[in-house]
Every structure is written in C-alpha cells, then in structure tokens.
Design a protein around this motif. Structure first.
Motif, PDB file in Angstrom:
ATOM      1  N   ARG A 123       0.818  -1.217   0.000  1.00 38.82           N
ATOM      2  CA  ARG A 123       0.000   0.000   0.000  1.00 38.82           C
ATOM      3  C   ARG A 123       0.848   1.261   0.000  1.00 38.82           C
ATOM      4  O   ARG A 123       0.385   2.329  -0.352  1.00 38.82           O
ATOM      5  CB  ARG A 123      -0.898   0.029   1.242  1.00 38.82           C
ATOM      6  CG  ARG A 123      -1.919  -1.077   1.204  1.00 38.82           C
ATOM      7  CD  ARG A 123      -3.018  -0.831   2.211  1.00 38.82           C
ATOM      8  NE  ARG A 123      -3.903  -1.973   2.232  1.00 38.82           N
ATOM      9  CZ  ARG A 123      -5.070  -1.999   2.852  1.00 38.82           C
ATOM     10  NH1 ARG A 123      -5.478  -0.953   3.525  1.00 38.82           N
ATOM     11  NH2 ARG A 123      -5.830  -3.066   2.819  1.00 38.82           N
ATOM     12  N   ASN A 124       2.095   1.172   0.455  1.00 37.64           N
ATOM     13  CA  ASN A 124       2.929   2.362   0.580  1.00 37.64           C
ATOM     14  C   ASN A 124       3.906   2.513  -0.570  1.00 37.64           C
ATOM     15  O   ASN A 124       4.958   3.110  -0.427  1.00 37.64           O
ATOM     16  CB  ASN A 124       3.672   2.331   1.908  1.00 37.64           C
ATOM     17  CG  ASN A 124       2.694   2.356   3.056  1.00 37.64           C
ATOM     18  OD1 ASN A 124       1.731   3.131   3.028  1.00 37.64           O
ATOM     19  ND2 ASN A 124       2.909   1.492   4.031  1.00 37.64           N
ATOM     20  N   THR A 125       3.534   1.956  -1.679  1.00 35.48           N
ATOM     21  CA  THR A 125       4.423   1.998  -2.817  1.00 35.48           C
ATOM     22  C   THR A 125       3.775   2.832  -3.926  1.00 35.48           C
ATOM     23  O   THR A 125       2.590   3.142  -3.876  1.00 35.48           O
ATOM     24  CB  THR A 125       4.710   0.552  -3.271  1.00 35.48           C
ATOM     25  OG1 THR A 125       5.735   0.588  -4.216  1.00 35.48           O
ATOM     26  CG2 THR A 125       3.480  -0.087  -3.873  1.00 35.48           C
ATOM     27  N   TYR A 126       4.579   3.208  -4.909  1.00 26.27           N
ATOM     28  CA  TYR A 126       4.072   3.983  -6.041  1.00 26.27           C
ATOM     29  C   TYR A 126       4.377   3.244  -7.336  1.00 26.27           C
ATOM     30  O   TYR A 126       5.404   2.569  -7.453  1.00 26.27           O
ATOM     31  CB  TYR A 126       4.737   5.365  -6.075  1.00 26.27           C
ATOM     32  CG  TYR A 126       4.357   6.226  -4.892  1.00 26.27           C
ATOM     33  CD1 TYR A 126       3.302   7.139  -4.976  1.00 26.27           C
ATOM     34  CD2 TYR A 126       5.051   6.119  -3.684  1.00 26.27           C
ATOM     35  CE1 TYR A 126       2.948   7.921  -3.882  1.00 26.27           C
ATOM     36  CE2 TYR A 126       4.698   6.898  -2.589  1.00 26.27           C
ATOM     37  CZ  TYR A 126       3.643   7.798  -2.693  1.00 26.27           C
ATOM     38  OH  TYR A 126       3.295   8.564  -1.613  1.00 26.27           O
TER      39      TYR A 126
ATOM     40  N   HIS B 281      -0.794   5.556  -6.612  1.00 29.02           N
ATOM     41  CA  HIS B 281      -0.586   4.763  -5.407  1.00 29.02           C
ATOM     42  C   HIS B 281      -1.895   4.029  -5.126  1.00 29.02           C
ATOM     43  O   HIS B 281      -2.821   4.054  -5.954  1.00 29.02           O
ATOM     44  CB  HIS B 281      -0.081   5.610  -4.231  1.00 29.02           C
ATOM     45  CG  HIS B 281      -1.085   6.559  -3.689  1.00 29.02           C
ATOM     46  ND1 HIS B 281      -0.948   7.163  -2.469  1.00 29.02           N
ATOM     47  CD2 HIS B 281      -2.239   7.026  -4.220  1.00 29.02           C
ATOM     48  CE1 HIS B 281      -1.989   7.956  -2.279  1.00 29.02           C
ATOM     49  NE2 HIS B 281      -2.778   7.878  -3.315  1.00 29.02           N
ATOM     50  N   TYR B 282      -1.937   3.347  -3.990  1.00 29.47           N
ATOM     51  CA  TYR B 282      -3.069   2.477  -3.663  1.00 29.47           C
ATOM     52  C   TYR B 282      -4.422   3.166  -3.795  1.00 29.47           C
ATOM     53  O   TYR B 282      -5.414   2.559  -4.210  1.00 29.47           O
ATOM     54  CB  TYR B 282      -2.848   1.968  -2.228  1.00 29.47           C
ATOM     55  CG  TYR B 282      -3.887   1.016  -1.705  1.00 29.47           C
ATOM     56  CD1 TYR B 282      -4.067  -0.237  -2.300  1.00 29.47           C
ATOM     57  CD2 TYR B 282      -4.664   1.352  -0.590  1.00 29.47           C
ATOM     58  CE1 TYR B 282      -5.005  -1.129  -1.792  1.00 29.47           C
ATOM     59  CE2 TYR B 282      -5.599   0.467  -0.078  1.00 29.47           C
ATOM     60  CZ  TYR B 282      -5.772  -0.775  -0.691  1.00 29.47           C
ATOM     61  OH  TYR B 282      -6.695  -1.654  -0.193  1.00 29.47           O
ATOM     62  N   GLU B 283      -4.451   4.456  -3.474  1.00 28.35           N
ATOM     63  CA  GLU B 283      -5.735   5.166  -3.479  1.00 28.35           C
ATOM     64  C   GLU B 283      -6.151   5.656  -4.868  1.00 28.35           C
ATOM     65  O   GLU B 283      -7.319   5.972  -5.078  1.00 28.35           O
ATOM     66  CB  GLU B 283      -5.668   6.388  -2.539  1.00 28.35           C
ATOM     67  CG  GLU B 283      -5.327   6.072  -1.098  1.00 28.35           C
ATOM     68  CD  GLU B 283      -6.470   5.363  -0.360  1.00 28.35           C
ATOM     69  OE1 GLU B 283      -7.637   5.547  -0.761  1.00 28.35           O
ATOM     70  OE2 GLU B 283      -6.179   4.625   0.605  1.00 28.35           O
TER      71      GLU B 283
ATOM     72  N   ASP C 157      11.029   5.809  -4.824  1.00 27.34           N
ATOM     73  CA  ASP C 157       9.762   5.325  -4.261  1.00 27.34           C
ATOM     74  C   ASP C 157       8.925   4.540  -5.287  1.00 27.34           C
ATOM     75  O   ASP C 157       7.938   3.912  -4.924  1.00 27.34           O
ATOM     76  CB  ASP C 157       8.917   6.496  -3.728  1.00 27.34           C
ATOM     77  CG  ASP C 157       9.642   7.254  -2.616  1.00 27.34           C
ATOM     78  OD1 ASP C 157      10.360   6.594  -1.836  1.00 27.34           O
ATOM     79  OD2 ASP C 157       9.509   8.492  -2.553  1.00 27.34           O
TER      80      ASP C 157
ATOM     81  N   TRP D 203      -4.069  -4.075  -4.759  1.00 30.88           N
ATOM     82  CA  TRP D 203      -4.588  -2.881  -5.427  1.00 30.88           C
ATOM     83  C   TRP D 203      -5.756  -3.238  -6.339  1.00 30.88           C
ATOM     84  O   TRP D 203      -6.722  -2.498  -6.425  1.00 30.88           O
ATOM     85  CB  TRP D 203      -3.509  -2.241  -6.319  1.00 30.88           C
ATOM     86  CG  TRP D 203      -2.415  -1.529  -5.636  1.00 30.88           C
ATOM     87  CD1 TRP D 203      -1.806  -1.835  -4.454  1.00 30.88           C
ATOM     88  CD2 TRP D 203      -1.752  -0.358  -6.137  1.00 30.88           C
ATOM     89  NE1 TRP D 203      -0.800  -0.952  -4.194  1.00 30.88           N
ATOM     90  CE2 TRP D 203      -0.749  -0.033  -5.212  1.00 30.88           C
ATOM     91  CE3 TRP D 203      -1.902   0.418  -7.289  1.00 30.88           C
ATOM     92  CZ2 TRP D 203       0.098   1.061  -5.404  1.00 30.88           C
ATOM     93  CZ3 TRP D 203      -1.064   1.496  -7.489  1.00 30.88           C
ATOM     94  CH2 TRP D 203      -0.070   1.815  -6.535  1.00 30.88           C
TER      95      TRP D 203
END
Lengths: 339, 339
Positions: free
Chosen positions: A2-5, A22-24, A64, A314
């Motif tokens: 979740r904290n990846t791009y 990203h996840y969102e 990132d 995702w």
C-alpha cells in the motif's frame, strides 16, 4: 504494497504520457510530445525524465517507484533478453518513407535502459495492455476467451485464449491489423497489401472517400444520407467483420471488446453492420460470440499500463473504487519543458 | 503405467480407425468405413465396438484400456459439460446439401457415450492432436510457438502459443481453414465465401483447373510446364502464404509444420513459392519464421490421438524408440465386419 508507487507510461507515435499512482488512485499525469531526435536511447531517457519530474511534483523520490508499466506501439524484437521496440512509427531507420521521421534508429532499447533505473519494468503493445485492463476492470471481467480490438487510425488487437494472454516468440502476438482480408488491395503502413488496417482503419475510410475528408467527415456524411459515405463505411464494416470472423476461427473466442475512436464515436452505425456480417460466417464457429464496446475507453491509456504491474491487493480495491475515473487531468508540457 | 493399454481413435468423414498400444508400441490397427446411418450415438457405438474387437484380437479385455485418445473432424460444441461433434461432414442435419449424408444428426455425443465406457476419454480436432504429436515426437520438439497446418482436401491448423495449446470456448481454436483471404470468392463447404480452404485446398486447386482434373493431375501438369496449372498452383501458394502470414501476425509463431497430402506430395513446388510470398509480409513480424514439413506425416493419424492420453513414462520411451514406425499395417474391415 500500500505504501508503494507505480508509474504508468504510454508511448505513441506522437506523445508520451506518464502517470504516478498509489493504492488510493492516480496522483498526477504528465503529457509531452515525443521527441524523435538524438540517439536511440532518447525515448527511454524522456520517459525517465518525465517520471522523475512527475515524482518531484507530488513530493516523492524516484526511488519510491516500485514498478513501471508501459503501453507502447510495437512491434518488438528480443535482444539480449530484453524487448526492444522496432516500430516504423518511431524508428526512422525502419520507416517506409525515409526522412519523415528525423532519426535513423532501427531499434529502441526501452526495457534495457529503464530496467537499470527502476526495480521492475514491464512493457506491452498498447492493445495487449488494453485487453489485460479490460479483463481486470472493464468489459471482459471473468472472461477467459476475449479479444480487445482498437478501431482507430490503425487497427490492433490483444488476445486471451483459455485465460492465457497470447505473447508469442517476440511478444508480437495480436497484430490483428496485419491479417490479410483481400487478395490484393491498398498498401498498409507496414508494407502489406490488402491487410485489415489498410482496408478498414480510420485512415482507410478517409482515403476511400477522398475529397480531403477526415474520417469523422465521412461519418457525418453517412448520417446525412450521403451515398458514397454509405458505400465506404459499409465496405469497411464488411471487412472489419470478416477480420473478426478470421480471428474468431483461430481463437474460438467468446467476446470482442471494441475500442478506438472510429468505433466508439460511431458505434450506432458500425456495431449493427459488423454484427450482421460477422454472423454470416460458419455458424458452428460464430454462434454465441458477443461484441461489446470498451468499458474503459477514455481511461484505457492510464489503466492499461498500470495493469501490467499492479499488485493483487490494489486490483481488488481499484475494481471496487474505479479511481481512474477521478484521475487528475493531464498536465501538458511544451517542448521546452514549460506547461 | 507400463502394464496398461491405450486406444487411439481417428474419425474422419469416411473412416474410423482404432489402434491399441502398450508401452512397447502399437499392437493392432483396425480400419472401417464410417457408417453414417442410425441415431446420433452410432459413431461412438462404432468406436466402442471397434475397440472391443481390437482388444479381442490381441487377447486383452476392454477393461484393460486405461484411456482413449480421439482425433476427429470438428467443430465441437460444449453440451452438459461434454464436447459434442457438430461437423457438417458427419451430421446430415448440418450439411449444406441435404440428403447427401444419410442422417439428420445435428450433433454427435462422442465424449459422453464413451466416457461411460472407459476410465478416461480425451478428444481433439485432428489438427490440434497433430500439433501435440509433432511437438512431442516430430518436427516441433522443444518449440513453444508453433503451428501445424494440414494442406490436404481441406485446410486445418493446430496452434501452440507460449507453450499453451489453444483451445477456446468450445475447443474450436485453430480452424485456420476458415479465415478470410479474399474480399469475396468461391464458397467453402462451411458456407464462407473466400476463406483459405475455399481458395487453396486440394479441392480448390482441382476446381480452379477444371477439365475434370484431380489435384495430383494439376501438379503433374505443372511439372510438365502447363501454363494453366502454373497459374492455378501459384495462386494457391500465394493465398496459402498470405494465410500463414495472417496466422503469424496473430500468434507471433516461430515454426509452421506443414502436413497433408497436397503439400507433402508436392513440397518441392510449394515450399519455395510459399516462403517467397510469406516473407514479403511486414518484416518485423515475419522475419525469422521457419517452415518445415511434418516429420510424422503418414504416422500422424495414430500417434496424434495417442499423444492426447499418453503417460509421461511412455513419452520418454516412444521419443527414443519411435515404435510407430514399426506399427502393424491396418486391418481393413468390410461393412459386414469381415476382413
């Protein structure tokens, strides 16, 4: 995860776009005219610079980015274990008319250059990435036998059979624009005479009508009852349907998902013509096949490239939230780097 | 798996053959004209009776057969979870000209009837089983991207892409004879106008020459310098090559293995013509593709059906010993059951 791009890259004959997600959801999208000068690493370097620039604008660092998914025009060739692009739309050294494209490239080492810069790089022909995206998020959910077709300036396809994405020896499977449909006929940009793209693409429709009309002009004329426009468009739909029947005879598919501006802008005219002709072919093979428009259409560019590298976690969320529908508009960069 | 027996069945429009094999090789082969009368379980019942008869002759019991592999003409349809045959060559109810085939079948429940009688039954279109066999034992060993093509009275294909055997929703993938090659053209037995089979099959070559000539007469005339024969055969080779280029554009294959009597009897004429035309197509896609004749040719019928059900342990031994080359000749049964 979740904290990846992730970076999504779309390379066409005229532009490069880069999105960061990203996840969102999608955070930014940059659009730049593709520069075809310099040496043959110019395009991967433009991609890298755009990713870096996009990262800076959203306050993250290039490191990132955990993976880069790329949709691109093709064909490909495998060299030193990497796919290189050998497209006559980008490589001046392969173009039919010399001098139109201002370089003498015969190949573009896209994957190799970017693999040195990012942890994971996956690329695919734009129709192949589109069929992956339509199967994950669009009109092909749950279907193991499906074909995505773009009916646009050109014609291309991406194909799943038995849940397997067709790749082939150089990952060039699905070049459905270059199947022959006529024993002879007009010449395609690829050099073939009488292939599907040469007969039915948007460019072919404009060429067959003549009089300096654009493809959309021909459809407007059709809507106004113009006899020549009707003849030209009916012939294109006839040949398109026969091309789909050929693909179906080889793949025994269940579903054709059709995208591309020519089709999506004119599906009220084209879909009935195509279906009517398609089902005239050998009923034991064509019976039960469905045609449907692309469900992702204008979003396909971004989501297709992301689909290649998107983590399962995702996918579940994106399938539910459809965040691509709320992606920010593309920031258009001028050639000098200004907006 | 060494003490088991396999049955291999080959069903065509005119005949059924049944072979029984064990680990060491083929023990017997029976050949009978296919009877197209009775109800639509007639063919599976003929197959069952032939297997039983073959077993008796070699002194084993039907229950010693662990699996039945079947090569058959197709297309198929899936019904109640079983493949049924919906071939206009066997089903009078589907034939274009009513009354030629003396039954009104619209489907043949081959798998369902035989699955009730044998522990394991696997069937496939004859070109699909052929590509499996050529990849295991013939010209396609070690190749993940290959197409088997039969150039015979008709045209058919069986296809692996990325090591995956293409099946499709009804296991009808690989009907390469029914891809369109001309915008219009002669009618195929399947009803299509201008497909590959209608343009280049053995029957098409004889039809295009006319004068009551057989296909082989046309090739003899070619060898004697006959101008019309040259024109007819060159046109067939031209269209065959374009059909292969279409298949290659979709599959990005490495290897075409060509079998069938028309090709194998005349490859000295046909192969150079086909290669010359094929490589005119879009070089980025065609470059590096190879053409080779079937390595199993006359043995293909038996070995293809066996390949569907052969245990791995047998495959290693058969690959080494090639026992199909020493199989006993077929025992031809008359319609009354006598030899």
């Amino acid at each position: 995860m979740r904290n990846t791009y992730l970076a999504a890259v779309d390379i066409g004959g005229t532009k490069i776009t880069v999105s960061i997600a990203h996840y969102e959801g999608v955070l930014i999208k940059l659009y730049q005219r593709v520069k075809l000068e310099g040496d043959n690493t110019s395009i991967p370097e433009q991609v890298d610079a755009l990713i870096e620039r996009a990262c800076r604008r959203i306050g993250i660092h290039k490191k990132d980015i955990s993976a880069v998914g790329i949709s691109t025009c093709s064909p490909f060739k495998i060299k030193n274990g990497y796919k290189v692009i050998v497209s006559p739309n980008l490589c001046g050294g392969l173009a039919k008319e010399r001098g139109v494209i201002p370089n003498d490239w015969t190949e573009i080492p896209l994957e190799e250059v970017l693999t040195g810069k990012y942890p994971r790089v996956k690329s695919g022909n734009d129709c192949v990435t589109s069929v992956v995206a339509e199967r994950l998020f669009g009109a092909g959910k749950g279907e193991d036998n499906l074909v995505y077709v773009t009916w646009s300036t050109g014609i291309g396809t991406g194909i799943f059979v038995d849940g397997h994405l067709l790749k082939g020896k150089n990952e060039n499977a699905g070049h459905g624009g270059h199947i022959y449909i006529a024993e002879d006929g007009p010449q395609c940009g690829c050099g073939n005479f009488g292939d599907l793209e040469a007969l039915v693409s948007g460019s072919a429709i404009a060429r067959d009508y003549g009089e300096g009309a654009t493809t959309e002009d021909v459809f407007s004329a059709y809507r106004q009852g113009d006899t020549k426009a009707k003849k030209v468009i009916k012939k294109a739909a006839y040949n398109f349907a026969r091309g789909m029947a050929s693909i179906n005879a080889l793949m025994d598919t269940q579903l054709f998902i059709i995208g591309g501006s020519v089709f999506l802008n004119n599906r009220d005219i084209l879909l009935p013509l195509v279906e009517q002709e398609f089902f005239k072919s050998f009923p034991a093979l064509t019976s039960g096949v469905k045609f449907t428009p692309s469900a992702l259409h204008t979003f396909l560019g971004d989501i297709a490239a992301l689909s290649l590298v998107m983590p399962d976690e995702w996918i579940e969320k994106w399938e539910h939230d459809r965040p691509w529908e709320n992606a920010p508009p593309a920031v258009v960069l001028e050639d000098n780097g200004n907006e």
